[in-house]
Design an enzyme around this catalytic site. Structure first.
Site, short mmCIF file in Angstrom:
data_model
loop_
_atom_site.label_atom_id
_atom_site.label_comp_id
_atom_site.label_asym_id
_atom_site.label_seq_id
_atom_site.Cartn_x
_atom_site.Cartn_y
_atom_site.Cartn_z
N GLY A 92 0.81 -1.21 0.00
CA GLY A 92 0.00 0.00 0.00
C GLY A 92 0.85 1.26 0.00
N ASP A 93 1.90 1.25 0.80
CA ASP A 93 2.81 2.40 0.83
C ASP A 93 3.46 2.61 -0.53
OD1 ASP A 93 2.29 2.76 3.54
OD2 ASP A 93 3.99 1.52 4.16
#
Length: 71
Positions: A14-15
Site C-alpha cells: 500500500g505504501d
C-alpha cells in the site's frame, strides 16, 4: 489491467502504491497516469522478495504493462 506475477511479499504494498501515485502527481500526469504508476509500484512491491519494497528497474518495467480502462 494489472500485470500478473507471483506475490512473494505483501509488506509495504500500500505504501508503494501511494508512492507511485505521488510520483505521477509530481510529474504532472492525469488521473490515468497517476493510477498507472500506483499500480506499477504496488505490483513491484509484492513481487520483490525480502524487505526491499521494490527496485526502480522493476517499477519501470511494469509501467508499460499496466493498462487503465474506463469501467
Amino acid at each position: 489491467g494489472c500485470p500478473r506475477g507471483k506475490v512473494v511479499n505483501s509488506v509495504g504494498a500500500g505504501d508503494s502504491m501511494v508512492t507511485g501515485f505521488l510520483h505521477g502527481i509530481a510529474l504532472g500526469e492525469g488521473l490515468a497516469g497517476i493510477f498507472r504508476r500506483g499500480v506499477a509500484a504496488g505490483t513491484a512491491a509484492v513481487t520483490t522478495e525480502g524487505t526491499q519494497l521494490m527496485t526502480k528497474e522493476t517499477y519501470e518495467s511494469l509501467l508499460g504493462r499496466v493498462v487503465i480502462e474506463r469501467v
